[in-house]
Design a protein around this motif. Structure first.
Motif, mmCIF file in Angstrom:
data_model
loop_
_atom_site.group_PDB
_atom_site.id
_atom_site.type_symbol
_atom_site.label_atom_id
_atom_site.label_comp_id
_atom_site.label_asym_id
_atom_site.label_seq_id
_atom_site.Cartn_x
_atom_site.Cartn_y
_atom_site.Cartn_z
ATOM 1 N N ASP A 1 0.484 -1.209 -0.011
ATOM 2 C CA ASP A 1 0.057 -0.293 -0.183
ATOM 3 C C ASP A 1 0.825 1.365 -0.004
ATOM 4 N N PHE A 2 1.911 1.211 -0.858
ATOM 5 C CA PHE A 2 2.844 2.322 -1.013
ATOM 6 C C PHE A 2 2.060 3.620 -1.280
ATOM 7 N N GLU A 3 1.050 3.626 -2.155
ATOM 8 C CA GLU A 3 0.098 4.706 -2.800
ATOM 9 C C GLU A 3 -0.654 5.366 -1.631
ATOM 10 N N VAL A 4 -1.023 4.503 -1.054
ATOM 11 C CA VAL A 4 -2.052 4.935 0.044
ATOM 12 C C VAL A 4 -1.376 5.394 1.011
ATOM 13 N N PHE B 1 11.133 -0.314 -9.623
ATOM 14 C CA PHE B 1 11.273 -0.387 -8.123
ATOM 15 C C PHE B 1 9.891 -0.479 -7.560
ATOM 16 N N LEU B 2 8.822 0.180 -7.940
ATOM 17 C CA LEU B 2 7.499 0.245 -7.505
ATOM 18 C C LEU B 2 6.735 -0.547 -8.574
ATOM 19 N N ARG B 3 5.903 -1.576 -7.647
ATOM 20 C CA ARG B 3 5.083 -2.338 -8.764
ATOM 21 C C ARG B 3 3.956 -2.896 -7.991
ATOM 22 N N GLU B 4 2.688 -2.498 -8.459
ATOM 23 C CA GLU B 4 1.499 -3.138 -7.861
ATOM 24 C C GLU B 4 1.343 -2.440 -6.334
#
Length: 402
Positions: A261-264, A388-391
């Protein structure tokens, strides 16, 4: 539906063919009812629809539901690779067979051409012998004519006979000329046959060359597919390794931890804490705090990372305050290469965050931080070999503590 008409017609005929009327999915999926005009489009993506395996062209006879397609592909990787290998071997065998067939046809044509040449030479030799015989006959006739002229006075009685003999000789000459003309026609036909055979041989060679190029193209396509399949399998294997190693509590360096949940967290401007881990089997216990939206000088533009001390099992045997340097990096999720450069986070022993944690098992309130750990623009997709950032997930590795 805006169609108007009598109630009897609407409820009977029109209702059975109205494109807006909701009908049930033939596969009885969770979607329930869809418009009649949209049923075909729905079946193209219905998760319960029965579809062929993507490797059906290679020989796989698996028939599964669309929602089970990926599981079937992942569970039958070795079988599908065997199908691909068998298809490549089949193409190679067909190519070898085509080569041998072309070679045999070429040898047969060369043998036929050689036989035609030999027959032509025999006919030519026979005609030359006939010409020699005719020449000799002509010489004999000329000699006889000279003799007849010399004794013409003496052989007046036999003049009529000689004239008849001369007529016969003329007939023989005409016959000879006819034979010569026939031989010339035969010779012309032989030349035409040789030219036609040569054109047919050129056409066979041209077709063989085109077939060879076509087979080469098909082999190259198969190689490209195999390379793409191999890269995809390597990527999936690397992600499985990362997920297996990530977020186990009480690991010992080097460790891998997974931030979900990086984006959250970035939108809510909140921090994420990793499970605790040890610098060695009898070392300090620490954890990571990651700020996706950044703090301090990295707010809004960078990912920030803090390292916090925790209460550990061996704290009584360790030297305090804590001194050393952690190396932290973000991992590439495409393959085990092209990872970010490790960032050094130093514990110099002078800050309060380097002191022993005694209250409970939680981390210390203040950690040693790196505000500008990685710029946001470097997290996203760079090329086919690095991401580096995926899903909405990021994997971090704490390499060592020195």
């Amino acid at each position: 539906c805006n169609t108007t008409g009598s109630y009897q017609w609407i409820s009977s005929s029109h209702q059975e063919e109205c494109p807006k009327y909701p009908v049930e999915c033939p596969n009885h999926c969770e979607t329930g009812h869809v418009r009649r005009e949209e049923i075909d489009a729905h079946l193209e993506e219905c998760p319960l629809a029965v579809v062929e395996c993507p490797y059906a062209a290679m020989g796989c006879d698996g028939v599964i539901r669309r929602e089970e397609r990926m599981g079937h592909v992942m569970g039958s990787v070795v079988l599908h690779m065997d199908y691909n290998r068998n298809a490549v071997l089949g193409f190679q065998k067909e190519l070898e067979t085509a080569k041998r067939t072309f070679k045999n046809a070429l040898e047969i044509k060369e043998q036929e051409l050689q036989m035609i040449k030999i027959n032509f030479e025999k006919i030519l030799d026979a005609k030359e012998k006939d010409l020699e015989n005719i020449k000799r006959d002509l010489l004999d006739i000329c000699n006889k004519l000279r003799e007849s002229q010399a004794i013409q006075c003496q052989l007046q009685r036999s003049a009529a006979m000689k004239e008849r003999e001369l007529g016969e000789v003329k007939k023989d000459l005409e016959n000879t000329r006819s034979k010569l003309k026939e031989s010339e026609e035969i010779q012309s036909q032989l030349k035409t046959t040789v030219l036609q055979n040569g054109k047919e041989l050129d056409e066979v060679r041209k077709n063989a060359a085109e077939n060879y190029k076509t087979l080469q193209g098909m082999l190259q396509q198969l190689k490209n597919r195999l390379e793409g399949t191999e890269q995809s399998l390597q990527h999936q294997l690397w992600l499985q390794q990362l997920n297996c190693l990530a977020n186990d509590d009480n690991q010992v360096l080097p460790i891998i931890t997974k931030l979900t949940d990086f984006e959250v967290c970035k939108v809510l401007n909140t921090a994420w804490k990793s499970p605790g881990f040890y610098t060695s089997s009898k070392g300090y216990k620490v954890c990571l705090s990651v700020y996706p939206n950044g703090v301090g000088t990295g707010a809004g533009s960078h990912v920030s990372v803090d390292v916090h001390l925790m209460k550990g099992n061996c704290d009584a045997d360790l030297t305090w305050p804590c001194k050393g340097t952690f190396s932290v990096q973000i991992l590439n999720q495409i393959s085990d290469s092209c990872h970010s450069e490790p960032v050094k986070i130093h514990f110099n022993g002078s800050h309060s965050s380097c002191k022993r944690v005694k209250a409970g098992t939680v981390a210390s309130a203040y950690g040693v931080y790196c505000d500008e750990f990685m710029p946001h623009n470097q997290l996203y997709y760079k090329d086919k070999t690095c991401q580096f950032l995926r899903e909405h997930c990021v994997f971090l590795r704490v390499c060592d503590f020195r």
